[in-house]
Design an enzyme around this catalytic site. Structure first.
Site, PDB file in Angstrom:
ATOM      1  N   HIS A 113      -0.736 -10.060  -4.745  1.00 19.34           N
ATOM      2  CA  HIS A 113       0.166  -9.683  -5.841  1.00 19.34           C
ATOM      3  C   HIS A 113       0.479 -10.896  -6.697  1.00 19.34           C
ATOM      4  O   HIS A 113       0.580 -12.017  -6.187  1.00 19.34           O
ATOM      5  CB  HIS A 113       1.467  -9.074  -5.302  1.00 19.34           C
TER       6      HIS A 113
ATOM      7  N   ASN B 220       1.295 -16.494  -4.583  1.00 20.80           N
ATOM      8  CA  ASN B 220       1.326 -17.259  -3.344  1.00 20.80           C
ATOM      9  C   ASN B 220       0.130 -16.819  -2.518  1.00 20.80           C
ATOM     10  O   ASN B 220      -0.024 -15.631  -2.237  1.00 20.80           O
ATOM     11  CB  ASN B 220       2.630 -16.985  -2.586  1.00 20.80           C
TER      12      ASN B 220
ATOM     13  N   HIS C 220      -6.263  -2.475  -0.971  1.00 22.06           N
ATOM     14  CA  HIS C 220      -5.651  -3.470  -0.100  1.00 22.06           C
ATOM     15  C   HIS C 220      -6.556  -4.697   0.009  1.00 22.06           C
ATOM     16  O   HIS C 220      -7.585  -4.663   0.686  1.00 22.06           O
ATOM     17  CB  HIS C 220      -5.380  -2.904   1.300  1.00 22.06           C
TER      18      HIS C 220
ATOM     19  N   CYS D 190       0.849  -1.198   0.000  1.00 24.01           N
ATOM     20  CA  CYS D 190       0.000   0.000   0.000  1.00 24.01           C
ATOM     21  C   CYS D 190       0.884   1.247   0.000  1.00 24.01           C
ATOM     22  O   CYS D 190       0.615   2.222  -0.707  1.00 24.01           O
ATOM     23  CB  CYS D 190      -0.919   0.027   1.215  1.00 24.01           C
TER      24      CYS D 190
HETATM   25  P1  5GP Z   1       5.530 -13.144  -1.635  1.00 15.25           P
HETATM   26  O1  5GP Z   1       6.566 -13.978  -0.944  1.00 15.25           O
HETATM   27  O2  5GP Z   1       4.674 -12.392  -0.647  1.00 15.25           O
HETATM   28  O3  5GP Z   1       4.736 -13.882  -2.678  1.00 15.25           O
HETATM   29  O4  5GP Z   1       6.324 -12.060  -2.470  1.00 15.25           O
HETATM   30  C1  5GP Z   1       6.704 -10.827  -1.959  1.00 15.25           C
HETATM   31  C2  5GP Z   1       7.717 -10.250  -2.922  1.00 15.25           C
HETATM   32  O5  5GP Z   1       7.844  -8.870  -2.640  1.00 15.25           O
HETATM   33  C3  5GP Z   1       9.119 -10.863  -2.783  1.00 15.25           C
HETATM   34  O6  5GP Z   1       9.536 -11.378  -4.047  1.00 15.25           O
HETATM   35  C4  5GP Z   1       9.988  -9.701  -2.316  1.00 15.25           C
HETATM   36  O7  5GP Z   1      11.278  -9.724  -2.876  1.00 15.25           O
HETATM   37  C5  5GP Z   1       9.185  -8.484  -2.755  1.00 15.25           C
HETATM   38  N1  5GP Z   1       9.328  -7.330  -1.898  1.00 15.25           N
HETATM   39  C6  5GP Z   1       9.223  -7.309  -0.528  1.00 15.25           C
HETATM   40  N2  5GP Z   1       9.385  -6.048  -0.071  1.00 15.25           N
HETATM   41  C7  5GP Z   1       9.580  -5.267  -1.168  1.00 15.25           C
HETATM   42  C8  5GP Z   1       9.815  -3.868  -1.335  1.00 15.25           C
HETATM   43  O8  5GP Z   1       9.872  -3.091  -0.390  1.00 15.25           O
HETATM   44  N3  5GP Z   1       9.979  -3.412  -2.602  1.00 15.25           N
HETATM   45  C9  5GP Z   1       9.914  -4.252  -3.687  1.00 15.25           C
HETATM   46  N4  5GP Z   1      10.094  -3.700  -4.894  1.00 15.25           N
HETATM   47  N5  5GP Z   1       9.693  -5.574  -3.572  1.00 15.25           N
HETATM   48  C10 5GP Z   1       9.539  -6.079  -2.325  1.00 15.25           C
HETATM   49 ZN    ZN Z   2      -1.826  -3.226   1.149  1.00 19.33          ZN
END
Ligand code: 5GP
Ligand code: ZN
Length: 120
Positions: A105, A92, A52, A13
């Site tokens: 996402h 995921n 969100h 967010c």
């Molecule tokens: P999840 O594990 O929730 O499916 O994926 C989260 C993704 O968000 C991960 O690939 C991680 O590298 C990315 N990520 C986490 N924090 C940040 C951030 O502050 N900026 C960006 N650009 N990516 C993020």
């Molecule tokens: Zn959010």
């Protein structure tokens, strides 16, 4: 975006509201796409609804149009990013499935250096 859909404690967010920096790929009224901070493929872009929504499992029927729009945008972004040889689309759903950021996402992954899908 309606104020009520913003979660103060949510990193995505904050990124969509430009309170945290990100390398932006696309933005419109409803959607935001940006490069993953720790890429797990040559191209690794995240696309989110600005609203969100914590997980896919928390979607409501009124979100169906938004999600359709998001998926069609993936198709357009893949073209814009020059992806010609296929891509993976990973979501995921929930912590146990590896969802570390609780804001819905999709990961768009392309190129030749893919991380094992179970580690994304
Ligand atoms: P999840 O594990 O929730 O499916 O994926 C989260 C993704 O968000 C991960 O690939 C991680 O590298 C990315 N990520 C986490 N924090 C940040 C951030 O502050 N900026 C960006 N650009 N990516 C993020
Ligand atoms: Zn959010």
């Amino acid at each position: 975006m309606k104020k009520s859909s913003y979660n103060n404690n949510c990193v995505f967010c904050q990124i969509a509201a430009k309170q945290l920096p990100a390398k932006i790929v696309f933005e419109d009224e409803d959607l935001f796409a940006f490069y993953d901070i720790k890429p797990k493929a040559d191209i690794h872009v995240l696309i989110i609804p600005k609203k969100h929504i914590a997980t896919l499992a928390s979607l409501e029927s009124s979100d169906a149009g938004l999600m359709g729009k998001l998926l069609y945008r993936v198709r357009l972004l893949a073209k814009d990013l020059g992806i010609t040889e296929g891509f993976k689309l990973v979501l995921n759903n929930g912590l146990k499935a590896g969802q570390l950021v609780p804001h819905l996402h999709f990961h768009i992954l392309a190129g030749s250096n893919y991380t094992d899908i179970s580690k994304i």
